[in-house]
Design an enzyme around this catalytic site. Sequence first.
Site, PDB file in Angstrom:
ATOM      1  N   LYS A 133       0.846  -1.194   0.000  1.00  0.00           N
ATOM      2  CA  LYS A 133       0.000   0.000   0.000  1.00  0.00           C
ATOM      3  C   LYS A 133       0.884   1.248   0.000  1.00  0.00           C
ATOM      4  O   LYS A 133       0.986   1.960   1.004  1.00  0.00           O
ATOM      5  CB  LYS A 133      -0.917  -0.007   1.225  1.00  0.00           C
ATOM      6  CG  LYS A 133      -2.111  -0.940   1.060  1.00  0.00           C
ATOM      7  CD  LYS A 133      -3.025  -0.923   2.255  1.00  0.00           C
ATOM      8  CE  LYS A 133      -3.945   0.257   2.315  1.00  0.00           C
ATOM      9  NZ  LYS A 133      -5.042   0.233   1.342  1.00  0.00           N
TER      10      LYS A 133
HETATM   11  N1  PMP Z   1      -6.851  -3.480  -3.221  1.00  0.00           N
HETATM   12  C1  PMP Z   1      -6.586  -2.190  -2.969  1.00  0.00           C
HETATM   13  C2  PMP Z   1      -6.015  -1.351  -4.060  1.00  0.00           C
HETATM   14  C3  PMP Z   1      -6.831  -1.645  -1.702  1.00  0.00           C
HETATM   15  O1  PMP Z   1      -6.576  -0.356  -1.444  1.00  0.00           O
HETATM   16  C4  PMP Z   1      -7.402  -2.462  -0.698  1.00  0.00           C
HETATM   17  C5  PMP Z   1      -7.697  -1.899   0.663  1.00  0.00           C
HETATM   18  N2  PMP Z   1      -6.629  -2.033   1.537  1.00  0.00           N
HETATM   19  C6  PMP Z   1      -7.658  -3.816  -1.019  1.00  0.00           C
HETATM   20  C7  PMP Z   1      -7.368  -4.288  -2.285  1.00  0.00           C
HETATM   21  C8  PMP Z   1      -8.177  -4.754   0.029  1.00  0.00           C
HETATM   22  O2  PMP Z   1      -7.174  -5.047   0.977  1.00  0.00           O
HETATM   23  P1  PMP Z   1      -7.537  -5.397   2.467  1.00  0.00           P
HETATM   24  O3  PMP Z   1      -8.503  -6.500   2.435  1.00  0.00           O
HETATM   25  O4  PMP Z   1      -6.243  -5.785   3.086  1.00  0.00           O
HETATM   26  O5  PMP Z   1      -8.097  -4.162   3.080  1.00  0.00           O
END
Ligand code: PMP
Length: 321
Positions: A166
């Site tokens: 991220k």
């Molecule tokens: N893809 C992106 C681009 C995101 O920003 C997120 C949110 N964090 C997700 C997928 C889902 O990830 P997570 O389940 O860890 O929140």
Amino acid sequence: MTTNGQASFNVNQLQVFFRGSFVPVSEANVSVMTHALHYGTGVFEGIRGNWNAEQGAINIFRMREHYERLLDGCRILMLNIPYSADDLCRITTELVERNNHDSDIYIRPLAYKSEELVANLKLQDLASDFTLITVPFGNYLGSDRLRCCTSSWRRVDDPMIPARIKACGIYVNSILAKTEATLNGFDEAILLNHDGHVSEGSGENIFMVKDGRIYTPPLEDNVLSGITRDTVMQLSRAEFGMDVVTRTIDRSELYLADEVFLSGTAAHLTPVVELDRRPIGDGEPGPISNELQRMYFDIVVGNNPKYRHWCTQVKPSLVQA
Ligand code: PMP
């Protein structure tokens, strides 16, 4: 409540973790010279704390896994912060307690290049810092039956900026896609990758159900290593005896799927009922999406003993620092 899910609250009463201490948010300010402000040189997390009224507690969902992913991002972006995953979990628990939250919350850790200098396109030899914010948070997507479009923006490719972490700057990509989708009247954008295969939503991973099997794109298709994605995969195996198939997915396969759903910390697990103005299946949330969503909601509020180890329970403390 505002449309992005942030519930109304008195921001002045909020404490944050900043430069190694807990301080009122009004005292947590950075200089306009900060490297990350100019270049997006940071990594962040989005973690949910889910309020359980019967327990009188917030259940922070899979906090440690979020911090492991943050620290992976720190390695790639050469962000040296003096905290282990355990330290970060302790700081988070303390901040949630100090803020006395008694509703669903969003927890936003951010590790960033804090060096104050204007023109420097390197990562090495630049100071890094870590900050943490917790705010009340409600529904993120604004709908529990999503109408999506395929974005005209493509997901960034690993040799450009790695999508599996991220990284702050990468969210320009997500924001361009989400802006286009919402200005065009859709709830969310589905991004294709550089090769034209399905990647993910602007802030969610994607799953498709076809003939009783569940599919999701592999991380190599420029997908964030989602913690909700992993939760869905583990639940599918443990509760349905069915492995999610990770393989490249074509755009047209989504049109012909029986069910499509998105997964993410903010987005939870939400069915897509329409894509590019074509109904998915019969245009209603399907049985597998519904069942997974039901299990997921039970688990994230700490109501399922089998999965309680995924939840860190924090009770509001009335002690103000
Ligand atoms: N893809 C992106 C681009 C995101 O920003 C997120 C949110 N964090 C997700 C997928 C889902 O990830 P997570 O389940 O860890 O929140």
